[in-house]
Design an enzyme around this catalytic site. Structure first.
Site, PDB file in Angstrom:
ATOM      1  N   ASP A  55       0.727  -1.203   0.086  1.00  9.76           N
ATOM      2  CA  ASP A  55       0.081  -0.098   0.006  1.00  9.76           C
ATOM      3  C   ASP A  55       0.780   1.340   0.043  1.00  9.76           C
ATOM      4  O   ASP A  55       1.585   1.387   0.860  1.00  9.76           O
ATOM      5  CB  ASP A  55      -0.859   0.226   1.071  1.00  9.76           C
ATOM      6  CG  ASP A  55      -2.017   1.086   1.390  1.00  9.76           C
ATOM      7  OD1 ASP A  55      -1.824   1.980   0.400  1.00  9.76           O
ATOM      8  OD2 ASP A  55      -3.001   0.906   2.006  1.00  9.76           O
ATOM      9  N   ASN A  81       2.603   5.976 -11.857  1.00 14.80           N
ATOM     10  CA  ASN A  81       1.487   5.990 -12.453  1.00 14.80           C
ATOM     11  C   ASN A  81       0.328   5.942 -11.308  1.00 14.80           C
ATOM     12  O   ASN A  81      -0.641   6.874 -11.204  1.00 14.80           O
ATOM     13  CB  ASN A  81       1.095   4.868 -13.205  1.00 14.80           C
ATOM     14  CG  ASN A  81      -0.453   4.860 -13.418  1.00 14.80           C
ATOM     15  OD1 ASN A  81      -0.749   5.644 -14.125  1.00 14.80           O
ATOM     16  ND2 ASN A  81      -1.292   3.899 -12.573  1.00 14.80           N
ATOM     17  N   TYR A 153      -5.776  17.791  -4.409  1.00 19.44           N
ATOM     18  CA  TYR A 153      -5.535  17.074  -5.624  1.00 19.44           C
ATOM     19  C   TYR A 153      -4.232  17.951  -6.628  1.00 19.44           C
ATOM     20  O   TYR A 153      -3.360  17.596  -6.841  1.00 19.44           O
ATOM     21  CB  TYR A 153      -6.394  16.725  -6.365  1.00 19.44           C
ATOM     22  CG  TYR A 153      -6.087  15.648  -7.406  1.00 19.44           C
ATOM     23  CD1 TYR A 153      -5.975  14.374  -7.445  1.00 19.44           C
ATOM     24  CD2 TYR A 153      -6.196  16.343  -8.716  1.00 19.44           C
ATOM     25  CE1 TYR A 153      -5.429  13.709  -8.634  1.00 19.44           C
ATOM     26  CE2 TYR A 153      -5.527  15.436 -10.084  1.00 19.44           C
ATOM     27  CZ  TYR A 153      -5.301  14.067  -9.841  1.00 19.44           C
ATOM     28  OH  TYR A 153      -5.165  13.418 -11.028  1.00 19.44           O
ATOM     29  N   LYS A 157      -0.438  17.282  -7.441  1.00 20.77           N
ATOM     30  CA  LYS A 157       0.302  17.101  -8.915  1.00 20.77           C
ATOM     31  C   LYS A 157       1.153  18.214  -9.180  1.00 20.77           C
ATOM     32  O   LYS A 157       2.219  18.078  -9.819  1.00 20.77           O
ATOM     33  CB  LYS A 157      -0.922  17.137  -9.821  1.00 20.77           C
ATOM     34  CG  LYS A 157      -2.002  15.969  -9.613  1.00 20.77           C
ATOM     35  CD  LYS A 157      -1.115  14.627  -9.863  1.00 20.77           C
ATOM     36  CE  LYS A 157      -1.953  13.521  -9.720  1.00 20.77           C
ATOM     37  NZ  LYS A 157      -0.990  12.237 -10.039  1.00 20.77           N
ATOM     38  N   THR A 186     -11.661   7.133 -16.380  1.00 14.10           N
ATOM     39  CA  THR A 186     -11.277   6.173 -15.499  1.00 14.10           C
ATOM     40  C   THR A 186     -11.882   6.132 -14.148  1.00 14.10           C
ATOM     41  O   THR A 186     -12.787   6.955 -13.847  1.00 14.10           O
ATOM     42  CB  THR A 186      -9.674   6.139 -15.081  1.00 14.10           C
ATOM     43  OG1 THR A 186      -9.416   7.225 -14.498  1.00 14.10           O
ATOM     44  CG2 THR A 186      -8.806   6.054 -16.576  1.00 14.10           C
TER      45      THR A 186
END
Length: 262
Positions: A55, A81, A153, A157, A186
């Site tokens: 994890d 990824n 988020y 990034k 996705t």
């Protein structure tokens, strides 16, 4: 042909990139969060070089993953990824007391980069949302601010793009780049995403194993195999070093200053 390790490769873009690279004749090793997901990965891509299990939200398990990868490797490329999204999620705290968005999207790539035998190429999954990131690394774990998933988020990034460029600066013999795969439908992107899913894994696979001149670059930010302008602060050595120190303090592992051409 290249040997490539991909995190978060039991489904989504990671698995798509793995299948694309495998179809091209490359050898691919996978990563799964747990044993059940590892079995899914084996079924989806039986002809793999191995599956590292752990994890990425856990510093301890991420260290163990790095050990497994080194046992399976060495590798010519690593694609970072794996990621955690933000849609419909509140702040989730990891066993280390961190925001899981930061832990998976930023700290895990940092720790794996520091501990895995350096490959010739590194690819980090970014997002166009990184342009809204906080350049000052203020409250990166969201303990003092009301939780805003989209902003958390975006910041993650921004940080992982900064990490890619920091590695490019510190390791001149390694090609290190960041990729925006687009907003695609996705599990992370959601059903309302509008970009082409089939194009999404192409750039990271190309950067990991492509042999044309456009792929043999470093310190770049790509979208659909085109170099794009990243947030200017991601190129700042001061911002990069601030992030590297922060991650080193959390993990007690420093990124090596340089790696040899050997």
């Amino acid at each position: 042909m290249a040997r490539i390790f991909i995190t978060g490769s039991t489904d989504g873009l990671g698995l798509m990139a793995a299948q694309l690279l495998s179809d091209q004749g490359h050898t691919v090793a996978l990563h799964a969060r747990n044993d059940a997901r590892a079995r899914d990965a084996q079924a989806a891509l039986p002809d793999n070089a191995g599956v590292a299990v752990g994890d990425l939200s856990s510093i301890t398990q991420t260290r163990e993953i790095a050990g497994q990868v080194n046992d399976i490797g060495p590798f010519d490329a690593v694609i970072h990824n794996a990621g955690v999204g933000y849609y419909g999620r509140s702040r989730v705290e990891t066993e280390d007391g961190l925001s899981d968005v930061f832990a998976v999207n930023v700290l895990a790539p940092y720790l794996l980069t520091a501990l895995i035998t350096p490959p010739e190429r590194l690819v980090y999954l970014s997002s166009g949302m990184h342009h809204s990131g906080d350049t000052e690394l203020r409250d990166a774990q969201w303990t003092r601010r009301p939780w805003q998933g989209a902003q958390a988020y975006s910041e993650s990034k921004f940080y992982v793009t900064t990490l890619a460029f920091a590695v490019a600066r510190r390791w001149p013999t390694t090609l290190s780049n960041a990729v925006d795969p687009g907003w695609v439908p996705t599990k992370m992107g959601g059903n309302s995403a509008t970009d082409d899913l089939h194009l999404a894994p192409v750039t990271q696979a190309w950067l990991a194993a492509g042999d044309d001149a456009e792929a043999l670059v470093t310190g770049r930010y790509f979208h659909h195999q085109q170099s794009r302008r990243a947030h200017p602060a991601t190129q700042s050595p001061q911002v990069q070093d601030r992030l590297l120190k922060y991650c080193a303090d959390l993990t007690k592992v420093e990124l090596p200053t340089a790696v040899s051409a050997d």
